[in-house]
Every structure is written in structure tokens, then in C-alpha cells.
Enzyme design. Structure first.
Site, PDB file in Angstrom:
ATOM      1  N   GLY A   1      -5.575  -1.406  -1.453  1.00 12.97           N
ATOM      2  CA  GLY A   1      -4.557  -2.371  -1.048  1.00 12.97           C
ATOM      3  C   GLY A   1      -3.570  -1.721  -0.111  1.00 12.97           C
ATOM      4  O   GLY A   1      -2.815  -0.828  -0.514  1.00 12.97           O
TER       5      GLY A   1
ATOM      6  N   GLY B   1      -1.115  -3.269   1.575  1.00  9.71           N
ATOM      7  CA  GLY B   1       0.088  -4.063   1.781  1.00  9.71           C
ATOM      8  C   GLY B   1       1.320  -3.202   1.600  1.00  9.71           C
ATOM      9  O   GLY B   1       1.240  -1.968   1.524  1.00  9.71           O
TER      10      GLY B   1
ATOM     11  N   GLY C   1       1.131  -1.050  -1.763  1.00  9.45           N
ATOM     12  CA  GLY C   1       0.124  -0.007  -1.681  1.00  9.45           C
ATOM     13  C   GLY C   1       0.529   1.099  -0.721  1.00  9.45           C
ATOM     14  O   GLY C   1       0.331   2.290  -1.002  1.00  9.45           O
TER      15      GLY C   1
ATOM     16  N   ARG D   1      -9.237  -4.504   3.100  1.00 12.49           N
ATOM     17  CA  ARG D   1     -10.422  -5.268   3.514  1.00 12.49           C
ATOM     18  C   ARG D   1     -10.628  -5.218   5.025  1.00 12.49           C
ATOM     19  O   ARG D   1     -11.744  -5.365   5.514  1.00 12.49           O
ATOM     20  CB  ARG D   1     -10.276  -6.727   3.053  1.00 12.49           C
ATOM     21  CG  ARG D   1     -10.237  -6.891   1.548  1.00 12.49           C
ATOM     22  CD  ARG D   1     -10.130  -8.347   1.145  1.00 12.49           C
ATOM     23  NE  ARG D   1      -9.877  -8.489  -0.275  1.00 12.49           N
ATOM     24  CZ  ARG D   1     -10.811  -8.469  -1.216  1.00 12.49           C
ATOM     25  NH1 ARG D   1     -12.076  -8.294  -0.869  1.00 12.49           N
ATOM     26  NH2 ARG D   1     -10.502  -8.612  -2.492  1.00 12.49           N
TER      27      ARG D   1
ATOM     28  N   LYS E   1       0.834  -7.121 -10.551  1.00 15.02           N
ATOM     29  CA  LYS E   1       1.588  -7.920 -11.521  1.00 15.02           C
ATOM     30  C   LYS E   1       1.105  -9.363 -11.463  1.00 15.02           C
ATOM     31  O   LYS E   1       1.459 -10.103 -10.545  1.00 15.02           O
ATOM     32  CB  LYS E   1       3.089  -7.835 -11.232  1.00 15.02           C
ATOM     33  CG  LYS E   1       3.646  -6.417 -11.331  1.00 15.02           C
ATOM     34  CD  LYS E   1       5.110  -6.332 -10.935  1.00 15.02           C
ATOM     35  CE  LYS E   1       5.619  -4.905 -11.072  1.00 15.02           C
ATOM     36  NZ  LYS E   1       7.052  -4.767 -10.684  1.00 15.02           N
TER      37      LYS E   1
ATOM     38  N   LYS F   1       8.397 -11.544 -15.750  1.00 15.18           N
ATOM     39  CA  LYS F   1       9.714 -11.658 -15.110  1.00 15.18           C
ATOM     40  C   LYS F   1       9.634 -12.395 -13.778  1.00 15.18           C
ATOM     41  O   LYS F   1      10.640 -12.916 -13.293  1.00 15.18           O
ATOM     42  CB  LYS F   1      10.365 -10.288 -14.955  1.00 15.18           C
ATOM     43  CG  LYS F   1       9.542  -9.260 -14.193  1.00 15.18           C
ATOM     44  CD  LYS F   1       9.640  -9.369 -12.686  1.00 15.18           C
ATOM     45  CE  LYS F   1       8.578  -8.523 -12.039  1.00 15.18           C
ATOM     46  NZ  LYS F   1       8.525  -8.675 -10.559  1.00 15.18           N
TER      47      LYS F   1
END
Length: 303
Positions: free
Chosen positions: A8, A10, A13, A32, A80, A163
Site C-alpha cells: 500500500g 498511499g 503506507g 497496484r 482500520k 472510533k
């Protein structure tokens, strides 16, 4: 030097990759859209860190063949969310796919943009295998990122996940300019709701009063950097959910989590009034003001 694969690329990451690099470890980052395949990135990795969105977890775990991974490789999940079909947490999916490998959950009040700016932060790494948790602690710990261990991975994971729903409600609260008293009441009762759900799930109550529960709750309910907070705030400012998501950077996991929680709570008869109103708001069944009034006019009860 430890070989670490980060899945990942993003914001989250990338931040995790930079923390590990700063500690002198070798890091390979997979996305990806990247040039390297998943198999190439994880080859020889001592640690595989998953920072992908919840919707991609099952695809990645099924693509990652066990023959590519050493039995000694530790998996760290920093996602999460909840699987909409099974209500499984990310760590449960990883453990189900790789039953022989240690799985560690990483969660806490970790707004990625603040960590990217080298501002101090703390987090929790939790596992039933404490040796694995302590190893992950050593990989990520630094003078700007303090890492604690915990033996309740389910509680730590649920704290970071649940949360997000309350953060949407907190954004609505601020968007409606309801004031400090209202926000304090909302966050406090939201924490009670998180503890109630988590206890039914099998997590330890005290975990929710730590960094991954209360700590993450305070961070995401008070910052425009939180995508879930942004969703609630903009809904209160009369934007539609479709408009908000079209311009949102990244994924607001609280939206999917809300849907999963409402379904699970119905099946188990768990009262979650704040989550129910967030669900109705996201489904356009009520306006933000109507949701507020319904919460305020609930039957009186002991705290």
C-alpha cells in the site's frame, strides 16, 4: 538490518515506509500501479506490513501465496476497517490465510500528515505472540515515534476501527457549531459505545482506554486531517455524501464500518444509538439536526 515489505503506497503506507527507512532497514513498497509485482516485493521479507484499504485486504491475502512467505515472516496490519461480508477484522483475515505466521496489529492516534512532518506520535503494536510484537516495536520505534506493545490485538484493532464512526459524528457536531459541551458529551458517550461493542466482540475493556481507543478517538474527533471527521463536517454543511467522496483524498473507512456495525448490533441486540444515527444520516434517512434531536430526546437513564 531487517527486510520490510510495505503493501500500500498511499499516505499511511508511505509514512510507515519512511519510519522504517529512517531506522536503517531495507524497505520495498508495493502498490497496484507499481512496476514490481506483489511476489517480487515480498520475496525475502522478514516483515510484511499491510497498509491497504479494507476493501482490498481479501484480494491481496488471496494473491499472496503461502509459498512466497517464510513461516518466520511477521505480518503487520495497519488497516482500520471491517470486512462487510464476514465482519472479520483485517488481522483475522491475515491470520486465517497464514495460520502459522505471527500477526501484529499496529494502531493508534496516527494522523499520517503529522507524522510526515516529523511531529511526535505514539502507537500500539499488539499480538498474541509477544515476541513478534516486541520485534515490530524495535523496527518502528524512534525519538519521534514511540511504540508500545499490547497483548490484546482484537481490542487494539477494534479501537482504531470503531472510533471512525464516532469521528463522523464529531465532524457533524463541529459542522453544526454545537459547542464544546455537546462535543465532550458525544465523544464520551461514543467511547462508551465502543467499549460496549468491543466487549461483546471479546476484546478487553481496558484496551479501549489506551492509545488505540481513547487516544485515536481524541485525534480523529478533533482534526480536519481525519477523513472521517471531514465526512461528518461536510454533511453538516449540506454537502451530499456523493459530493464529499468525489473530492476526498483516500478512504473514509468509517462509512463501511458503520454499515457493518449496525448489522452486527441488530443480530446481537447491542444498543449503539450514536452509530445508528450516523448510519441513518449516511443513508439520507435523517438530517444532521434530526439525528441530534433523536439522540437528545432518548429515554433518560443512569450513566
Amino acid at each position: 538490518m531487517t527486510n520490510v515489505a510495505i503493501l500500500g503506497a498511499g499516505a499511511w503506507g508511505t509514512v510507515l515506509a519512511n519510519l522504517v527507512k529512517a531506522n536503517g532497514h531495507e524497505v520495498r513498497l508495493w502498490s497496484r500501479q507499481g512496476a514490481e509485482t506483489l511476489a517480487q516485493v515480498v520475496q525475502g521479507a522478514d516483515l510484511i506490513v499491510s497498509a491497504i484499504a479494507m476493501k482490498g485486504v481479501r484480494d491481496v491475502t488471496s494473491s499472496l501465496q503461502s509459498s512466497l512467505v517464510s513461516p518466520k515472516t511477521i505480518f503487520v496490519t495497519a488497516t482500520k476497517g471491517l470486512d462487510p461480508k464476514t465482519t472479520c477484522t483485517p488481522s483475522q483475515i491475515w491470520q486465517e490465510t497464514f495460520p502459522q505466521n505471527p500477526v501484529v496489529v499496529l494502531s493508534g492516534p496516527n494522523l499520517s500528515k503529522e507524522i510526515e512532518q516529523a511531529l511526535p506520535a505514539a502507537t500500539v503494536v499488539a499480538s498474541q505472540n509477544m515476541e513478534a510484537a516486541e520485534f515490530v516495536q524495535s523496527i518502528f520505534s524512534s525519538n519521534r515515534f514511540r511504540v508500545y506493545t499490547n497483548s490484546d490485538p482484537l481490542g487494539v484493532e477494534l479501537g482504531g476501527t470503531l472510533k471512525n464512526v464516532i469521528a463522523i459524528a464529531a465532524g457533524v457536531c463541529d459542522g453544526l457549531q454545537l459547542g464544546t459541551n455537546a462535543k465532550a458529551a458525544l465523544v464520551t458517550r461514543g467511547l462508551t459505545e465502543m467499549v460496549r461493542i468491543g466487549s461483546h466482540w471479546g476484546a478487553k475493556m481496558e484496551t479501549f482506554y489506551g492509545l488505540s481507543g481513547l487516544g485515536d478517538l481524541l485525534a480523529t474527533c478533533n482534526s480536519h486531517l481525519s477523513r472521517n471527521y471531514q465526512v461528518g463536517y461536510k454533511l453538516a454543511c449540506n454537502q451530499t455524501l456523493a459530493e464529499i467522496l468525489a473530492h476526498l483524498e483516500g478512504t473514509a473507512e468509517g462509512i463501511n464500518t458503520t454499515n457493518v456495525l449496525v448489522e452486527r448490533a441488530k443480530q446481537r441486540n447491542i444498543p449503539i444509538p450514536i452509530t445508528e444515527q450516523v448510519y441513518r444520516l449516511l443513508a439520507q434517512e435523517v438530517t444532521p439536526r434530526q439525528a441530534l434531536f433523536e439522540l437528545m430526546l432518548r429515554d433518560t437513564k443512569p450513566e
